[in-house]
Design an enzyme around this catalytic site. Structure first.
Site, PDB file in Angstrom:
ATOM      1  N   PHE A   1      55.212  -8.525  25.023  1.00 43.15           N
ATOM      2  CA  PHE A   1      55.153  -7.051  24.974  1.00 43.15           C
ATOM      3  C   PHE A   1      54.675  -6.711  23.562  1.00 43.15           C
ATOM      4  CE2 PHE A   1      58.327  -8.378  28.011  1.00 43.15           C
ATOM      5  CZ  PHE A   1      58.235  -7.484  29.069  1.00 43.15           C
TER       6      PHE A   1
ATOM      7  N   ASP B   1      50.182  -6.298  26.839  1.00 42.34           N
ATOM      8  CA  ASP B   1      50.924  -5.042  26.909  1.00 42.34           C
ATOM      9  C   ASP B   1      50.352  -4.246  28.078  1.00 42.34           C
ATOM     10  OD1 ASP B   1      52.801  -3.541  24.577  1.00 42.34           O
ATOM     11  OD2 ASP B   1      51.889  -2.196  26.058  1.00 42.34           O
TER      12      ASP B   1
ATOM     13  N   CYS C   1      66.665  -4.684  23.327  1.00 38.88           N
ATOM     14  CA  CYS C   1      66.992  -3.520  22.483  1.00 38.88           C
ATOM     15  C   CYS C   1      67.740  -2.486  23.325  1.00 38.88           C
ATOM     16  CB  CYS C   1      65.735  -2.927  21.859  1.00 38.88           C
ATOM     17  SG  CYS C   1      64.542  -2.329  23.052  1.00 38.88           S
TER      18      CYS C   1
HETATM   19  N1  SAH Z   1      57.024  -6.335  19.768  1.00 42.22           N
HETATM   20  C1  SAH Z   1      56.484  -5.036  19.457  1.00 42.22           C
HETATM   21  C2  SAH Z   1      57.255  -3.913  20.104  1.00 42.22           C
HETATM   22  C3  SAH Z   1      57.303  -3.977  21.621  1.00 42.22           C
HETATM   23  S1  SAH Z   1      57.826  -2.488  22.357  1.00 42.22           S
HETATM   24  C4  SAH Z   1      56.428  -4.865  17.947  1.00 42.22           C
HETATM   25  O1  SAH Z   1      56.929  -5.725  17.216  1.00 42.22           O
HETATM   26  O2  SAH Z   1      55.866  -3.865  17.481  1.00 42.22           O
HETATM   27  C5  SAH Z   1      57.610  -2.784  24.037  1.00 42.22           C
HETATM   28  C6  SAH Z   1      56.175  -2.737  24.530  1.00 42.22           C
HETATM   29  O3  SAH Z   1      56.203  -3.148  25.881  1.00 42.22           O
HETATM   30  C7  SAH Z   1      55.500  -1.380  24.508  1.00 42.22           C
HETATM   31  O4  SAH Z   1      54.316  -1.464  23.767  1.00 42.22           O
HETATM   32  C8  SAH Z   1      55.175  -1.069  25.989  1.00 42.22           C
HETATM   33  O5  SAH Z   1      53.893  -0.467  26.157  1.00 42.22           O
HETATM   34  C9  SAH Z   1      55.179  -2.438  26.606  1.00 42.22           C
HETATM   35  N2  SAH Z   1      55.536  -2.553  28.024  1.00 42.22           N
HETATM   36  C10 SAH Z   1      56.497  -1.879  28.702  1.00 42.22           C
HETATM   37  N3  SAH Z   1      56.602  -2.363  29.951  1.00 42.22           N
HETATM   38  C11 SAH Z   1      55.696  -3.356  30.088  1.00 42.22           C
HETATM   39  C12 SAH Z   1      55.328  -4.245  31.134  1.00 42.22           C
HETATM   40  N4  SAH Z   1      55.945  -4.217  32.319  1.00 42.22           N
HETATM   41  N5  SAH Z   1      54.373  -5.147  30.896  1.00 42.22           N
HETATM   42  C13 SAH Z   1      53.745  -5.203  29.693  1.00 42.22           C
HETATM   43  N6  SAH Z   1      54.057  -4.414  28.664  1.00 42.22           N
HETATM   44  C14 SAH Z   1      55.016  -3.494  28.858  1.00 42.22           C
END
Ligand code: SAH
Length: 393
Positions: free
Chosen positions: A226, A248, A336
């Protein structure tokens, strides 16, 4: 001043200094306080317990400002903000362009107030009626942080609706432009979109863990599940990963991630737009393997009522991740969700390893950095937990 009188026995959590008063605990309200006004909280026997901000529309009907009688005024907020700033100064080294959390809500004695620093800009997020009431005072107090030229507000979190507050995105002090800025973190640069970025623009709580990923990624094939704006993926590449695949579901997030890759002259990440649940299955079916998988999903369980459904989602992705790891591989996995305790999270990951048929070990436990303190009287603040698991070589 208005008074909230609690039902018999319902003073217990306040006596343990938990800063929330739930509407179900209140026997009666005296006076006519408005949203955000300061009220006294008393036990059924008339004992003074706290001064709190009243929020008539919320299930959390009051949030404690202080445990003793004192004026809740401009000087109070200046003092609290100053204390938070001094704690950061003492604990963290960060350059002028650094990014860190300055105020972390309840854990800094300021319920409903989050303030994140991105270079010369401070982004505030106000999520309670009390915080809303003191917006201007809080903005002025934050200007005390040296080198700050602008206070920007990103009060668009969904929880505001529970307090009967409308979303706000605006410049509070200083110029509106630019709304795109760049911040430095552990030697890399990241673009932050003040207007549309997630949370206040960046996931500051993962700073130390992104640095850790850099070390763990060396000479490994890395998958960042993600990836948002590329935080873990770019650190992995900077740390000498053999290959990095990052995905993502948000095209906007991937746009930021690609820009960040260019900004740092880090080429070669395989960026994939898609759903992690489906893609992990696809990788499994194709026989694709990695040596480090990072899973940092969004909050599946904002509160404990969402925990059972969230548990299934966490188990699903962690099980698949274990299956994608080569012998000796590492899984860096996070939750989280405030509604999933560290203990429950560990159980979920253990269940995932069991079902994947691997005897994994925990080699590290991770949490947010020192700029995201967790007050011991406020366990809800302990939302971010991570495990680094190793599968046998
Ligand atoms: N690791 C990142 C923060 C991740 S936040 C950092 O360090 O900045 C979670 C992310 O998951 C978001 O960008 C959101 O768009 C994405 N997301 C949410 N559901 C998802 C899914 N089912 N598949 C892929 N990405 C997803």
């Amino acid at each position: 001043m208005g008074k909230l009188i609690l039902k018999p026995g319902r003073e217990k959590s306040l006596k343990r200094r938990h800063p929330w008063v739930f509407s179900g605990a209140v026997a009666k309200l005296q006076g006519e306080p408005g949203a955000g006004d300061t009220v006294e909280v008393h036990s059924a026997t008339g004992e003074f317990l706290a001064l709190a901000a009243y929020s008539p529309q919320s299930q959390i009907v009051a949030r404690v400002w202080d445990w003793k009688k004192r004026a809740i005024d401009g000087a109070f907020f200046e003092e609290r903000v100053k204390r938070a700033l001094e704690q950061r100064r003492a604990l963290l080294e960060t350059g002028a362009a650094g990014a860190l959390r300055l105020v972390h809500g309840e854990s800094d004695g300021l319920p409903g107030v989050v303030a994140d620093r991105y270079g010369d800009t401070v982004v505030v997020q106000l999520t309670s009626a009390g915080a809303e009431r003191w917006r201007e005072t809080i903005a002025d107090a934050l200007l005390q942080a040296g080198g700050v030229r602008r206070i920007w507000e990103r009060s668009d979190a969904e929880v505001r609706a529970l307090e009967g507050l409308a979303p706000v995105t605006a410049a509070l002090r200083g110029a509106r432009e630019p709304t795109r800025i760049t911040v430095a973190e552990n030697g890399l640069e990241f673009g932050v979109d003040l207007e549309h970025g997630h949370k206040t623009g960046f996931y500051l709580d993962q700073r130390d863990n992104r640095r850790r990923a850099r070390t763990l990624a060396r000479e490994r094939d890395v998958l960042d599940g993600f990836c948002y704006s590329g935080g873990f993926a770019l650190n992995a590449l900077a740390g000498g990963a053999r290959s990095v695949t990052a995905m993502d579901s948000s095209a906007d997030a991937l746009g930021l991630a690609r820009e960040n890759a260019e900004r740092n002259r880090l080429a070669g990440v395989n960026w994939i737009e898609g759903d992690v649940f489906q893609r992990l299955r696809k990788f499994r079916d194709e026989g694709k393997r990695f040596d480090l998988v990072v899973l940092d999903p969004p909050k599946f369980a904002p509160t404990a009522t969402h925990a059972p459904k969230a548990a299934r989602a966490y188990k699903d992705i962690n099980l698949l991740a274990f299956k994608l790891l080569r012998p000796g591989g590492l899984l860096m996995t996070f939750s989280c969700s405030g509604g999933v305790s560290p203990d429950l999270f560990q159980k979920i990951v253990a269940g995932a390893a069991l079902d994947a048929g691997v005897d994994a070990q925990i080699i590290e436990r991770l949490g947010p950095g020192a700029d995201h303190p967790v007050a011991l009287n406020f366990p809800e603040g302990d939302y971010l937990k991570g495990l680094v698991c190793r599968v046998p070589g």
